[in-house]
Design an enzyme around this catalytic site. Sequence first.
Site, short mmCIF file in Angstrom:
data_model
loop_
_atom_site.label_atom_id
_atom_site.label_comp_id
_atom_site.label_asym_id
_atom_site.label_seq_id
_atom_site.Cartn_x
_atom_site.Cartn_y
_atom_site.Cartn_z
N ASP A 38 72.71 1.14 52.77
CA ASP A 38 71.84 0.00 52.48
C ASP A 38 72.58 -1.07 51.70
OD1 ASP A 38 69.71 1.25 53.76
OD2 ASP A 38 69.07 2.28 51.94
N THR A 61 71.28 3.14 59.09
CA THR A 61 71.24 1.70 58.84
C THR A 61 69.81 1.16 58.86
OG1 THR A 61 71.55 1.36 61.22
CG2 THR A 61 73.52 1.28 59.85
N ASP A 91 67.18 3.51 61.07
CA ASP A 91 65.92 3.98 60.46
C ASP A 91 64.83 2.93 60.72
OD1 ASP A 91 64.09 5.33 58.94
OD2 ASP A 91 65.15 5.05 57.03
N LYS A 93 61.77 3.13 62.05
CA LYS A 93 60.35 3.48 61.81
C LYS A 93 59.43 2.73 62.77
CE LYS A 93 61.14 4.63 56.93
NZ LYS A 93 62.45 4.02 56.63
N PHE A 94 59.66 2.95 64.05
CA PHE A 94 58.78 2.35 65.07
C PHE A 94 57.35 2.80 64.82
CE2 PHE A 94 62.93 2.41 67.17
CZ PHE A 94 62.98 1.13 67.70
#
Length: 265
Positions: A38, A61, A91, A93-94
């Site tokens: 991050d 990422t 990452d 997070k759909f």
Amino acid sequence: MKPEAAWGPRWANCVHPLSLQYMEIAVQKRSLVVLAADLPTTEELVDLIANVGEYVAVVKTHVDAVEGFSKEGWAKVVDEARKQGVLLFEDRKFADNGRVAQTQMGGLYNVRGWADVVTSHSVSGPDVVDGIAAAWEEVERVGGVLLLAQMSSRGNLLDEAYTKETLEIGSASPHVMGFIGNGSSSDDVSALRKMVGNGKMIWTPGVSLSAEEGVLGQRYGNPSDAIRAGSDAIIVGSGIHGSVSATEAAEEYAKASWEALMERK
Ligand code: 5BU
């Protein structure tokens, strides 16, 4: 060491190709560390990956958080990750319907073209996973989906009933390689492992060797405890990129995670 010896029942039961690839890399590097990379710029990301690549199995990422994003800049991040022999995990997070998730895998960031693993919420139902998988198919790549069964953030709304239904969606899908669990609580991780069995991975954020609390409601638990409780990968951000020496910190997390896996067998 052979992966079957290191991973025991997990190696024997996890069939998703990305789970197998991950377990092999983890054995080669003696590290169950997923670096949560991050940092704000691609230059900093490339440097960080180069500095810790030896000690981490996966780089996670948030491509949409990169300042001044360019395709050329991102290609350098991808190249460095490949050079270091790590998997790339967006990452994302759909959380939309299947059709929209499929298009979101393309677009500006073209996640389908470089990510080996992505996260998804299960809140919109099972088709989101098929949309993600269809996007990888479009570019003739195979990737793995991790569904959020638990979260590490304080006050999150993922209660036990939600976790159970998420596991049902995940168990029924060949595209789901595993689940995100709450690494800040070894009780949560062992409860999750009991429900999941050996056929899917559990990867856990919310771990730190030094802090108990992070900023804005992040909670932390001990990384070795998380592995002993049944987590297969520790997701570490600030603990590595926020230390004076990211390389030394990554080595330390790798050692802790590997020793915990060896104890678990
Ligand atoms: P940290 O700096 O080690 O706290 O970073 C944790 C990372 O894990 C960060 O990139 C988050 O996006 C990610 N994360 C999390 O912290 N908690 C969760 O429940 C999930 C992801 Br899902």
